[in-house]
Structure formats: structure tokens, C-alpha cells
Design a protein around this motif. Structure first.
Motif, PDB file in Angstrom:
ATOM      1  N   ASP B  75      -4.107  -4.357  -5.726  1.00 19.15           N
ATOM      2  CA  ASP B  75      -3.459  -4.996  -4.592  1.00 19.15           C
ATOM      3  C   ASP B  75      -1.946  -4.939  -4.714  1.00 19.15           C
ATOM      4  O   ASP B  75      -1.237  -4.733  -3.719  1.00 19.15           O
ATOM      5  CB  ASP B  75      -3.905  -6.459  -4.491  1.00 19.15           C
ATOM      6  CG  ASP B  75      -5.357  -6.560  -4.057  1.00 19.15           C
ATOM      7  OD1 ASP B  75      -5.938  -5.518  -3.717  1.00 19.15           O
ATOM      8  OD2 ASP B  75      -5.901  -7.681  -4.066  1.00 19.15           O
ATOM      9  N   ALA B  76      -1.452  -5.123  -5.942  1.00 22.08           N
ATOM     10  CA  ALA B  76       0.000  -5.046  -6.125  1.00 22.08           C
ATOM     11  C   ALA B  76       0.488  -3.661  -5.734  1.00 22.08           C
ATOM     12  O   ALA B  76       1.571  -3.511  -5.158  1.00 22.08           O
ATOM     13  CB  ALA B  76       0.375  -5.368  -7.570  1.00 22.08           C
ATOM     14  N   GLU B  78      -0.886  -1.728  -3.435  1.00 22.81           N
ATOM     15  CA  GLU B  78      -0.893  -1.676  -1.969  1.00 22.81           C
ATOM     16  C   GLU B  78       0.335  -2.380  -1.397  1.00 22.81           C
ATOM     17  O   GLU B  78       1.011  -1.854  -0.512  1.00 22.81           O
ATOM     18  CB  GLU B  78      -2.167  -2.359  -1.421  1.00 22.81           C
ATOM     19  CG  GLU B  78      -3.472  -1.641  -1.752  1.00 22.81           C
ATOM     20  CD  GLU B  78      -3.755  -0.496  -0.773  1.00 22.81           C
ATOM     21  OE1 GLU B  78      -2.899  -0.199   0.072  1.00 22.81           O
ATOM     22  OE2 GLU B  78      -4.849   0.100  -0.865  1.00 22.81           O
ATOM     23  N   VAL B  79       0.608  -3.557  -1.923  1.00 25.35           N
ATOM     24  CA  VAL B  79       1.741  -4.321  -1.389  1.00 25.35           C
ATOM     25  C   VAL B  79       3.047  -3.594  -1.695  1.00 25.35           C
ATOM     26  O   VAL B  79       3.929  -3.483  -0.841  1.00 25.35           O
ATOM     27  CB  VAL B  79       1.764  -5.747  -1.969  1.00 25.35           C
ATOM     28  CG1 VAL B  79       3.014  -6.491  -1.495  1.00 25.35           C
ATOM     29  CG2 VAL B  79       0.515  -6.507  -1.551  1.00 25.35           C
TER      30      VAL B  79
END
Lengths: 241, 241
Positions: B75-76, B78-79
Motif C-alpha cells: 500500500d505504501a 501505491e500511495v
DNA sequence: ATTGCACAGTCTGTATACAGGAGTGGAAAT
DNA sequence: ATTTCCACTCCTGTATACAGACTGTGCAAT
């Protein structure tokens, strides 16, 4: 409530009501007296508001109220578009529970209900509530703690929330048109997530976020201050550097 | 240095070195003794690390070390892709100074120099430095304080920085290939910004950010812990919920 | 054996005292 | 009149004391 929490809301009020002006150093003692607290919880509140971005740390110590520019409002819209777009895309890619889908459908139907009559005096408060549910549900549906943290951080800015532009000015006739368009985007995002069309979900959500900014700036016009809430909450802008 | 600052770095060390384990409550007194400070600056450090996301607040008071999952690493990525992509797009749309362009070109040429010879033992430290300059320059070139804050916030996570995957494992032969691809992306992003091709800049930057995550996860493999730095810095993962 | 309760130890949140430093204003000198 | 220097005041950062809350253990009762 804990002293720190009440100091946080008290300080936020002092800032948003304009009693503490941007640029000036905040005296911990004065604030402590003003809020009937000791310096310790006030310090804690100052640190948290600084981490939210509402205060600027002074290199030599202490904090000032941060001044925001029109550019900041635009940028917040861009960032919100990126992050909420990512949330919608992840929700679509990873799939969502039927429970989540139902919450989204309920929010959309709730807003439909508000616009059922032609009455321009629809229930703005309810719109904000439904809108908030819709957006919060998508944030949660991304199933990403990291992303949710980033979004929460951004939304703590008073002009970055999905409803900020509604609170800024609710002159009904224009607003109604704007919100009907927004609602159509809600519907499209929901459909895209249902059908796992991740790119579509992302693109529409991004556009959706920026629409509100465009309206907010139109409302703002030439004014130096932006009145964000009925109770007089105010954001001070400074000229662009 | 101020007590609070040194408490922050001390605490971060205690966490990243694994001496404070995820999940367990952090005792302010013990940490204060350990770092030769009083509780006040330790508390300040705890609050700041919590705002960085390294600690989790306990509802009943105090903090625990946060545990990260493999999902968080993804997720990091993606962000980071979204935010750095946005930075690249804004830089391209808004245009950058010739000074900025020169800094970017210098960074790219610097990396080219490292790969000039076929020697697989290229200078990893220098790569990280040039890479950092390249990314920092683009963040600054977005000319957006709001966006930069968001990026800084994300990068404070130990596995979210652009070089985290390099520090995790520098087994040279594979790494060299990876980094040559990354360098080609640097070049493309620079070219896109020069030619104001904002969509291209955004897309490539996004892909670029995610490449590092992919490699980081490959390195991680089945391990329960991720060793992020040569000095033994460790991130503990827990099983997915 | 298990569950409920009470007590004690520990910890956090808060208040306050203190020291060093930064910022300000005034006075003196050029 | 302007500039520089000095002294004073206020403020922040830090240490520490204290009170209330929470946790965990041990004992007793079922």
C-alpha cells in the motif's frame, strides 16, 4: 474529556474563528489561561495541530498560525483527487463486501431522496451527512491503513474535506446543480466499483474531488478570507509568494 | 541538540533495532531512563512518532510499537506512486526552473556515471544519494507545500522511501539490473517534465515507485522480518489479519 | 478448576517550578 | 538621525511532583 482533547478543540476554534491571526507567535501561557488549562495539555495540543498542518513551527521555538494560499486550496484538491482516486481504484481492484456495497447504495439513494422534489431548499445538512458516509465508506473499502492515514491527515485541513465547499456557501440554486452533477459521479464510482472497473473508478473519483475545489474557488472569488462555516469559521489567505 | 530531538532519534533506534517489540506498551519511564532524559521530552518524541505512524496510540493511554504487514508495504508503494506521480505531473504542468532541470540532469548523469563500467560492484551509497536528489527535486518542483507535506509524512515510514528496497538487500547482480531500469525511468520522467508531458510524467513516476516495492517484496520472500539497513534495522511483520 | 473480586503496583496525564535563551525596547554614541 | 549595544522581560524547553486510572496478581468462593 481529557484536557488535551479539549485544548485541541479550543485551540482549533481560536484559530478558525480568527482570534489567533496567521503569522503571529502563539503564547502557550495566554492560550492556557484562555482555555483554563495548564501549559502541558496546551503544548500537547499545539504539537498535534502542528502535525495536522494547521500550525507552523518556529525554528527558535514555538508555533505560529499557518496562513494558506489559494494555491494551497487547489493543491489540496489535487492531492485529495489522487488519494481518493487511489482509494476507489483499490476498492475496485480488491473487491468490496456486500455490506460495503450496501452502505454505498444507501448513501447514493439517500441523496437521490433529497433531490426527489424540485424544491431548491433541499436538506443540505443531510447531503453533507450522506456525502460523508459515501466517501468514508470508500476510504475504508480501500482496505489500506496506510492510505487511510494519509487521507485523514489531508482532511484535517479545514478546506480539504469533501464538503468544505458546501459549508463555504450554500446559495441554493447553483449549489443544487453542482450537487446533482456530484451525485451522478457518486453513482458512476459506485457502478465502477461494483463492476471492478478500477481505472474508471479512479478517474471519476479524481475528477469528483477536483469539482468541489473548482466550486470552492468560484465562491471565494476575490475575497481575502474564506468563510467556511455558518458559525463564522474563517480561513485567512495570504497573497501568493 | 534538543532533548526532544535526541529522544526522537533514540526512540526510533530502539524501535527499528527491534529492542521495542511491536504490540507491547512503551513505558515512558523506562525509555526516559534508557535515553537519559526526563519524561517530558520522551513524551514529546512519542507523540511525534505516533503522528509519523510508527506508534499506535492505546485508547486507555500510552503507545505501542506499530506492526506492519506485507500489505502495508504494498500500500505504501501505491500511495507513493500516486503522490510522486502527482508531483511529477504538477512539475510538468506548472513548468520548472532551469535550475531545477539542471539538478535533475545532474542526478541522472551522476547515476549514469556509476553504471559506466561493467563492474557489478558499483557505488550503492552514491546511487542512493543521487536517487534521493532526483526524487527530492521533483517533490520540490511540484511547487506544492501541501503535497510535499503528504510525501514527507509517507516517507517517514521506514519502508516507504525510494531507496528502502536498496538498503534491504544489495545483492549486486540483480540489483544492478533493477537500477538500470529505474534509471531509464528517471530519464523518461525528466524528459516528460522538460517537454511538459504531464500525463506521461505521472504515469512513469507511478510505475517507477511501484517497481521498488516489487523488488522489496521479492527480497523479503518468506521472512517474518525485513532487514532494512546494514546496521541491523529491522521491521517486524505480522501475519495478515 | 474456574471465575469473580479486591488490592497493590505501575503508569499516564496534568500541574508547576526553574533555567536558559530569544526578542524587544531604550539609551548612548557616532 | 541612525545605528549599535545592553539590559530586561517574556517565553519555551525541561524536570519533577502528584493524583487518578488501569493492569495484573493472588485469594477466595463456587
Amino acid at each position: 474529556m481529557s484536557q488535551t482533547l479539549s485544548a485541541m478543540v479550543g485551540l482549533r476554534d481560536l484559530i478558525l474563528s480568527g482570534e489567533l491571526l496567521p503569522g503571529e507567535r502563539i503564547s502557550e501561557n495566554l492560550v492556557a489561561q484562555r482555555l483554563n488549562a495548564s501549559r502541558t495539555p496546551v503544548r500537547a495540543a499545539l504539537m498535534r495541530l502542528a502535525s495536522e498542518g494547521l500550525l507552523d513551527p518556529i525554528p527558535s521555538g514555538g508555533f505560529t498560525v499557518r496562513a494558506f494560499t489559494e494555491r494551497d486550496v487547489i493543491d489540496a484538491g489535487e492531492v485529495r483527487g489522487s488519494l481518493e482516486g487511489l482509494a476507489a481504484r483499490l476498492a475496485a481492484e480488491r473487491g468490496v463486501s456486500s455490506d460495503t456495497l450496501n452502505r454505498l447504495r444507501d448513501a447514493v439513494q439517500g441523496i437521490d431522496g433529497l433531490f426527489a422534489s424540485e424544491d431548491p431548499h433541499f436538506d443540505v445538512k443531510s447531503y453533507i451527512a450522506f456525502n460523508r458516509i459515501f466517501h468514508d465508506t470508500i476510504h475504508a473499502a480501500s482496505d489500506s491503513a496506510i492510505l487511510r492515514r494519509q487521507i485523514d491527515q489531508l482532511m484535517s485541513l479545514p478546506f480539504a474535506s469533501p464538503s468544505a465547499f458546501i459549508e463555504a456557501d450554500d446559495s441554493r440554486p447553483i449549489l443544487r446543480t453542482i450537487l446533482i452533477v456530484a451525485q451522478e459521479q457518486h453513482r458512476a464510482v459506485l457502478e465502477a466499483i461494483e463492476q471492478r472497473q478500477s481505472a474508471r473508478a479512479e478517474a471519476i473519483m479524481r475528477e469528483h474531488a477536483q469539482n468541489s475545489v473548482r466550486y470552492l474557488l468560484k465562491v471565494k472569488g476575490q475575497a481575502q478570507q474564506l468563510r467556511l462555516k455558518p458559525n463564522g469559521t474563517v480561513i485567512h489567505f495570504r497573497q501568493r509568494a
